[in-house]
Write a protein that holds these residues in place. Structure first.
Motif, PDB file in Angstrom:
ATOM      1  N   SER A  21       0.807  -1.219   0.000  1.00  0.00           N
ATOM      2  CA  SER A  21       0.000   0.000   0.000  1.00  0.00           C
ATOM      3  C   SER A  21       0.842   1.272   0.000  1.00  0.00           C
ATOM      4  O   SER A  21       0.306   2.355  -0.210  1.00  0.00           O
ATOM      5  CB  SER A  21      -0.932   0.011   1.217  1.00  0.00           C
ATOM      6  N   ALA A  22       2.145   1.144   0.242  1.00  0.00           N
ATOM      7  CA  ALA A  22       2.988   2.340   0.265  1.00  0.00           C
ATOM      8  C   ALA A  22       2.937   3.095  -1.058  1.00  0.00           C
ATOM      9  O   ALA A  22       3.065   4.324  -1.086  1.00  0.00           O
ATOM     10  CB  ALA A  22       4.433   1.961   0.593  1.00  0.00           C
ATOM     11  N   GLN A  23       2.745   2.369  -2.168  1.00  0.00           N
ATOM     12  CA  GLN A  23       2.719   3.021  -3.479  1.00  0.00           C
ATOM     13  C   GLN A  23       1.339   3.565  -3.841  1.00  0.00           C
ATOM     14  O   GLN A  23       1.207   4.250  -4.849  1.00  0.00           O
ATOM     15  CB  GLN A  23       3.164   2.032  -4.573  1.00  0.00           C
ATOM     16  N   THR A  24       0.323   3.244  -3.046  1.00  0.00           N
ATOM     17  CA  THR A  24      -1.040   3.646  -3.430  1.00  0.00           C
ATOM     18  C   THR A  24      -1.746   4.509  -2.396  1.00  0.00           C
ATOM     19  O   THR A  24      -2.868   4.957  -2.640  1.00  0.00           O
ATOM     20  CB  THR A  24      -1.895   2.384  -3.675  1.00  0.00           C
ATOM     21  N   LEU A  25      -1.126   4.767  -1.252  1.00  0.00           N
ATOM     22  CA  LEU A  25      -1.797   5.548  -0.207  1.00  0.00           C
ATOM     23  C   LEU A  25      -2.214   6.927  -0.704  1.00  0.00           C
ATOM     24  O   LEU A  25      -3.271   7.444  -0.334  1.00  0.00           O
ATOM     25  CB  LEU A  25      -0.879   5.702   1.013  1.00  0.00           C
ATOM     26  N   HIS A  26      -1.370   7.532  -1.540  1.00  0.00           N
ATOM     27  CA  HIS A  26      -1.632   8.912  -1.968  1.00  0.00           C
ATOM     28  C   HIS A  26      -2.880   9.016  -2.848  1.00  0.00           C
ATOM     29  O   HIS A  26      -3.388  10.122  -3.069  1.00  0.00           O
ATOM     30  CB  HIS A  26      -0.422   9.467  -2.719  1.00  0.00           C
ATOM     31  N   HIS A  27      -3.376   7.896  -3.352  1.00  0.00           N
ATOM     32  CA  HIS A  27      -4.572   7.940  -4.189  1.00  0.00           C
ATOM     33  C   HIS A  27      -5.837   8.202  -3.365  1.00  0.00           C
ATOM     34  O   HIS A  27      -6.864   8.591  -3.926  1.00  0.00           O
ATOM     35  CB  HIS A  27      -4.737   6.624  -4.965  1.00  0.00           C
ATOM     36  N   LYS A  28      -5.775   7.974  -2.066  1.00  0.00           N
ATOM     37  CA  LYS A  28      -6.926   8.182  -1.194  1.00  0.00           C
ATOM     38  C   LYS A  28      -6.771   9.498  -0.444  1.00  0.00           C
ATOM     39  O   LYS A  28      -5.763   9.723   0.239  1.00  0.00           O
ATOM     40  CB  LYS A  28      -7.074   7.023  -0.213  1.00  0.00           C
ATOM     41  N   SER A  29      -7.755  10.350  -0.567  1.00  0.00           N
ATOM     42  CA  SER A  29      -7.666  11.680   0.032  1.00  0.00           C
ATOM     43  C   SER A  29      -7.544  11.627   1.549  1.00  0.00           C
ATOM     44  O   SER A  29      -6.964  12.525   2.160  1.00  0.00           O
ATOM     45  CB  SER A  29      -8.899  12.511  -0.358  1.00  0.00           C
TER      46      SER A  29
END
Length: 461
Positions: A281-289
């Motif tokens: 999830s480290a690469q995808t956390l920024h996709h969630k506000s």
């Protein structure tokens, strides 16, 4: 998911009711489960009992929230929860007998594979790594005998007679997908540390300076003794934090009772929740506000530095802190590689939007930064050094790069192998030490917790 399961087991041990498990027993159990390849039968029985309980709770969110209110698995995928349950069932003894996980043979096989032609001279290699590398890098309290014992058997903390340690520590088992005759085969083995040892995490620093005294140039306490002292004090503080503060010795309280005034309510410990995030999830956390600018503190272990990116940096609040573990205690790296690693960490942190702590002293163990944007934190922390990175500086150590031989693994019978076995789980909350991070954060200036009003979790990679 095996690493997530270990974190859950260690948290449940650390937060065990003091009436059920005393301070000394809790400390000794933690040290064996966390740092030993072989366990005493009593500790192995504790692991089986706790693993069985957790295996029953993981698939039932309501019961989990009722019995372990500090734990949240809501961010995990269903297949990850299934894998987590399978791990706990393996620990609980779903596959009976030591042959289900022959730890001593797996340890020796890893050691033979790592040392190669130097295996017959392993004691000399062990002494060289200890005296010429670990001691020179600040871990002088590690004694030759305890380091040799760990290198030979995997038993770091021998708190009882050596003959008592013979049950394999199943919490150190993990799965990998290996190629066998052109096919991908799930295998279980031990892929953890066989070079540095767990001593550097809690055993080379102490608030009590008497533990670090020397006599005739030799430390009077071993790293194992210092580790036991530090862990005991940590659990003592946690037990005191978890209880309402006693007021019997408070003169103002006693006077208030004598005057007949109402007794003020004892302060209630602040609640917390540990959120385990999905693997990768480290690469995808920024996709969630909801995660943007959320975290006040981000800790990155030296083996996870490649995850430090501008996207991950966007999840840290302005003025938030970043702590990166450096490769100081990876004995396979030369001095110029260590310096280059520190420089590379600084470059990655800068690219992610962080700046070194202003006015900070140099540190060879941790690099500390703050998120540029608002005002910089006022406290002083060590910052990263400088140097020229060699091209191979971010490559893993030698023992981690060699392909595992077939005798290092056990076939997985039941359970779901992790699809990304080499990635470490993300944790929100505080972190109890582990093999992934070789050193603990012990600077008194950085022990303050996240301010209560932020209510922000702390991701650990």
């Amino acid at each position: 998911m095996e690493a997530v399961a270990r974190h859950m087991l260690i948290f449940s041990l650390a937060l065990e009711d003091p009436e059920k498990m005393g301070l000394q027993e809790r400390s000794e159990t933690f040290l064996e489960v966390w740092g030993n390849a072989l366990l005493r039968p009593s500790v192995a029985a504790f692991v089986r009992t706790q693993a069985g309980r957790l295996a029953r709770l993981v698939p039932e969110p309501d019961r989990l929230a009722e019995q372990l209110p500090w734990l949240s698995l809501g961010a995990l995928k269903f297949r990850e929860r299934d894998a987590l349950e399978a791990v706990f069932r393996f620990w609980a003894g779903g596959e009976k007998g030591p042959e289900a996980f022959p730890m001593s043979r797996l340890w020796d096989s890893r050691l033979r594979h790592y040392l190669g032609s130097r295996y017959d001279a392993r004691r000399g290699v062990s002494d060289w790594d200890l005296h010429m590398k670990l001691h020179d890098r600040g871990a002088r309290v590690i004694h030759t005998s305890e380091f040799r014992r760990w290198r030979d058997t995997g038993v770091a903390f021998e708190l009882r007679d050596s003959s008592a340690y013979h049950v394999p520590n199943r919490t150190l088992a993990s799965g990998r997908l290996l190629s066998h005759r052109g096919e991908r085969v799930a295998a279980r083995g031990y892929w953890g540390d066989i070079v540095t040892g767990p001593f550097v995490a809690f055993g080379i620093e102490a608030d009590d300076e008497t533990l670090l005294k020397t006599s005739n140039g030799q430390p009077i306490k071993t790293a194992g003794e210092i580790t036991q002292h530090n862990v005991t004090e940590l659990f003592r503080e946690m037990a005191a934090w978890g209880r309402p503060r006693a007021t019997q010795g408070d003169p103002a309280q006693v006077q208030g009772d004598a005057d007949g005034s109402p007794e003020p309510a004892a302060p209630v410990p602040e609640s917390f929740t540990v959120h385990f995030l999905s693997l990768g999830s480290a690469q995808t956390l920024h996709h969630k506000s909801c995660y943007k600018g959320r975290f006040q503190l981000l800790y990155v272990a030296c083996g996870m530095v490649h995850l430090l990116s501008p996207e991950l940096g966007a999840c840290v609040a302005p003025g938030g802190r970043l702590i990166v573990e450096l490769a100081q205690f990876l004995v396979d790296l030369r001095q110029e590689q260590l310096q280059g690693f520190s420089t590379r960490v600084g470059e990655l942190a800068q690219a992610a939007g962080f700046a070194p702590q202003p006015g900070a002293r140099r540190s060879q163990t941790f690099a500390r930064f703050y998120k540029a944007g608002d005002s910089a934190p006022s406290h002083k922390d060590p910052a990263v050094g400088s140097g020229t990175p060699p091209p191979e500086v971010l490559a893993p150590p030698l023992e981690a790069t060699n392909p595992p031989p077939e005798d290092l693994t056990q076939p997985l019978e039941g359970g779901i192998p992790p699809s990304e076995p080499l990635k470490r789980p993300s944790v929100s909350g505080f972190t109890v030490g582990g093999f992934g991070s070789t050193h603990r954060e012990s600077d008194p200036q950085t022990r303050e917790s996240v301010p209560p009003e932020t209510n922000s979790p702390i991701p650990n990679f």
